[in-house]
Design an enzyme around this catalytic site. Structure first.
Site, PDB file in Angstrom:
ATOM      1  CD  GLU A 290      -3.261  -0.538   2.108  1.00 30.11           C
ATOM      2  OE1 GLU A 290      -2.978   0.157   3.109  1.00 30.11           O
ATOM      3  OE2 GLU A 290      -4.378  -1.050   1.950  1.00 30.11           O
ATOM      4  CG  HIS A 311       9.260 -29.060  -0.495  1.00 31.22           C
ATOM      5  ND1 HIS A 311       9.964 -30.186  -0.839  1.00 31.22           N
ATOM      6  CD2 HIS A 311       9.932 -28.502   0.550  1.00 31.22           C
ATOM      7  CE1 HIS A 311      10.994 -30.325  -0.013  1.00 31.22           C
ATOM      8  NE2 HIS A 311      11.002 -29.312   0.833  1.00 31.22           N
ATOM      9  CE  LYS A 425     -12.202   0.288   0.635  1.00 29.25           C
ATOM     10  NZ  LYS A 425     -11.699   1.275   1.584  1.00 29.25           N
TER      11      LYS A 425
HETATM   12  O1  F6P Z   1      -9.361   0.486   9.609  1.00 27.27           O
HETATM   13  P1  F6P Z   1     -10.182   0.667   8.399  1.00 27.27           P
HETATM   14  O2  F6P Z   1     -10.519   2.095   8.148  1.00 27.27           O
HETATM   15  O3  F6P Z   1     -11.417  -0.203   8.445  1.00 27.27           O
HETATM   16  O4  F6P Z   1      -9.345   0.228   7.145  1.00 27.27           O
HETATM   17  C1  F6P Z   1      -8.822  -1.055   7.022  1.00 27.27           C
HETATM   18  C2  F6P Z   1      -7.828  -1.142   5.912  1.00 27.27           C
HETATM   19  O5  F6P Z   1      -8.429  -0.756   4.700  1.00 27.27           O
HETATM   20  C3  F6P Z   1      -7.594   0.124   3.979  1.00 27.27           C
HETATM   21  O6  F6P Z   1      -8.071   1.402   4.130  1.00 27.27           O
HETATM   22  C4  F6P Z   1      -7.574  -0.207   2.537  1.00 27.27           C
HETATM   23  O7  F6P Z   1      -7.120  -1.502   2.325  1.00 27.27           O
HETATM   24  C5  F6P Z   1      -6.244  -0.058   4.658  1.00 27.27           C
HETATM   25  O8  F6P Z   1      -5.402   1.003   4.422  1.00 27.27           O
HETATM   26  C6  F6P Z   1      -6.636  -0.263   6.061  1.00 27.27           C
HETATM   27  O9  F6P Z   1      -5.601  -0.830   6.801  1.00 27.27           O
END
Ligand code: F6P
Length: 448
Positions: A290, A311, A425
């Site tokens: 990320e 393996h 999303k």
């Molecule tokens: O704690 P939140 O806001 O639910 O986000 C969980 C995760 O989702 C993200 O925003 C996107 O994967 C991450 O950066 C974060 O760790």
């Protein structure tokens, strides 16, 4: 106490020591940008001095809350995804007995289970089934408070808990860890009167393991969070801006990986020879994936468990496309002792190992693998930790976080945002006809 250490001798060849040390000025400039807080994403630098700023009062409050959950619950479900989940799991899997859930008699600690890190209907069905008749509690963790995966899991488990013990008792078994002011989880927690902990605004999810996000569930699992924090504090000092490049392992790791990347090594494989470190690899993948994978750039972070994956993936690593390098987490000593027994018949031909510790065999596998991979054109970086303990995991977390901040700046990206995560999303909400997504729904459906 020792510190974890870094050795990149076996990464040399593709890149020379001189070329790495020639990066000193660039690395120092990136380090200065971090410490002066004048780079991209500078509103997310709360992790930089986080370990040394955790107070006694904060630790005590976390431990007290953990003790309430520990006294009431046989099982605690930690709900969260990404940075709100992986650090906890990394520590708990490393420190807990690998067969923890089978130790049913005279348990000292509740069993920690996880939810909200997937949208698996069967997973949630099986979880709700296993919780039936059990005394359980919930730690609901979401920085934004709006992430779909944990929100669905919480809605289901909250109802189950309230149905089982009543709304009033449920309130005492639910803890929310979220933003101080914003988000649906904050609103709900305030409305319901749950105990809450705050994730500071300036600490991004993947850098949040040393906030209550990680510390509360880790404490619930019975693991010493003070040692974890102490290890991180030691590494905060050891990788400070004042520590010269020649001694600063985060600075060096950041430099080496970027020099390898420039020379076509596009994939970094984090390897462990210790099965209990599997989730350290998962945590590390999010941290680097990320932070660096953006603007069409970034080393792809992969992870393998060895010797297990020798393996399966071993063939590819040895002879596949030469675009990879490895970073091996090497553990100096095992915490327990198992010796290979003698066998009179010796049908398996293993008597040459009789009397040796299993870890001695593992160490030779590790050394043999390193030499074979280096001979196969895979540069090898080694991070050595004296033992698997909360203290050294704390060091490891901070070492990688600090290196990640520096490395992202060397690469020329903002290491503290993750705009790319929104794309799936948006499509998911459009496909599910979420109110407010009408235009997107129409557009996406026309493509199906
Ligand atoms: O704690 P939140 O806001 O639910 O986000 C969980 C995760 O989702 C993200 O925003 C996107 O994967 C991450 O950066 C974060 O760790």
């Amino acid at each position: 106490m020792k510190n974890i250490c870094l050795n990149f001798e076996k990464a040399l060849g593709v890149v020379s020591k001189e070329q790495i040390f020639a990066q000193e000025a660039t690395v120092n400039a990136c380090m200065a940008t971090l410490h002066e807080g004048n780079g991209a994403g500078n509103d997310f630098l709360g992790w930089l001095h986080l370990p040394s700023s955790i107070t006694e009062a904060e630790l005590t409050e976390i431990e007290n809350t953990a003790n309430i959950l520990r006294s009431k619950c046989e099982v605690v479900v930690a709900i969260g995804i990404g940075g709100s989940y992986l650090g906890t799991r990394a520590v708990v899997e490393a420190m807990n007995n690998s067969f923890d859930w089978l130790h049913t008699n005279d348990r000292k600690n509740p069993i920690l289970l996880y939810a909200g890190h997937n949208i698996g209907e069967d997973y949630l069905y099986e979880l709700t089934e296993v919780l039936k008749g059990k005394q359980f509690g919930i730690i609901n963790i979401s920085k934004s408070g709006t992430t779909t995966e944990p929100a669905i899991a919480f809605r289901i488990l909250k109802k189950q808990l309230e149905d089982a013990v009543g709304k009033e008792e449920a309130k005492h078994r639910i803890v929310a860890i979220t933003d101080a002011r914003k988000g649906a989880l904050r609103t709900l927690a305030d409305q319901e009167g749950y105990k809450t902990f705050v994730i500071p605004d300036n600490v991004g999810g993947r850098f949040s393991v040393l906030t209550p996000v990680g510390l509360l569930p880790i404490a619930v699992a019975g693991i010493n969070i003070r040692e974890l924090v102490a290890g991180a504090v030691a590494m905060e000092k050891a990788t400070d801006q004042s520590v010269p490049f020649a001694e600063n392992i985060s600075a060096q790791y950041a430099a080496v990986r970027n020099e390898l990347y420039k020379r076509g090594k596009k994939i970094e494989i984090l390897c462990n020879f210790h099965p209990k470190l599997h989730y350290i690899g998962e945590w590390w993948k999010q941290l680097y994936g990320e932070s660096e994978g953006k603007d069409g750039k970034g080393i792809f972070p992969a992870a393998v468990d060895l010797t297990t994956d020798l393996h399966s993936m071993g063939q590819w690593i040895q002879e596949g496309e030469r675009t990879i390098y490895e970073t091996v987490i090497s553990v100096e000593k095992a915490n327990h002792s198992v010796v290979v027994p003698t066998d009179e018949a010796n049908l398996d031909g293993l008597n040459f190992l009789a009397g040796k510790h299993v870890d001695e065999v593992n160490k030779m596998a590790e050394l043999g693998t390193q030499l074979a991979h280096v001979d196969g054109g895979v540069p090898n970086i080694k991070v050595t930790m004296p033992e698997v303990s909360p203290y050294y995991i704390g060091q490891l977390f901070y070492f990688f976080e600090k290196a990640c901040g520096i490395s992202g700046y060397i690469l020329g990206v903002n290491p503290f945002n993750q705009p790319g995560v929104e794309a799936y999303k948006k499509n998911m909400f459009a496909l599910l006809n979420k109110p407010g997504y009408e235009k997107e729904s129409e557009a996406i459906k026309s493509r199906l």
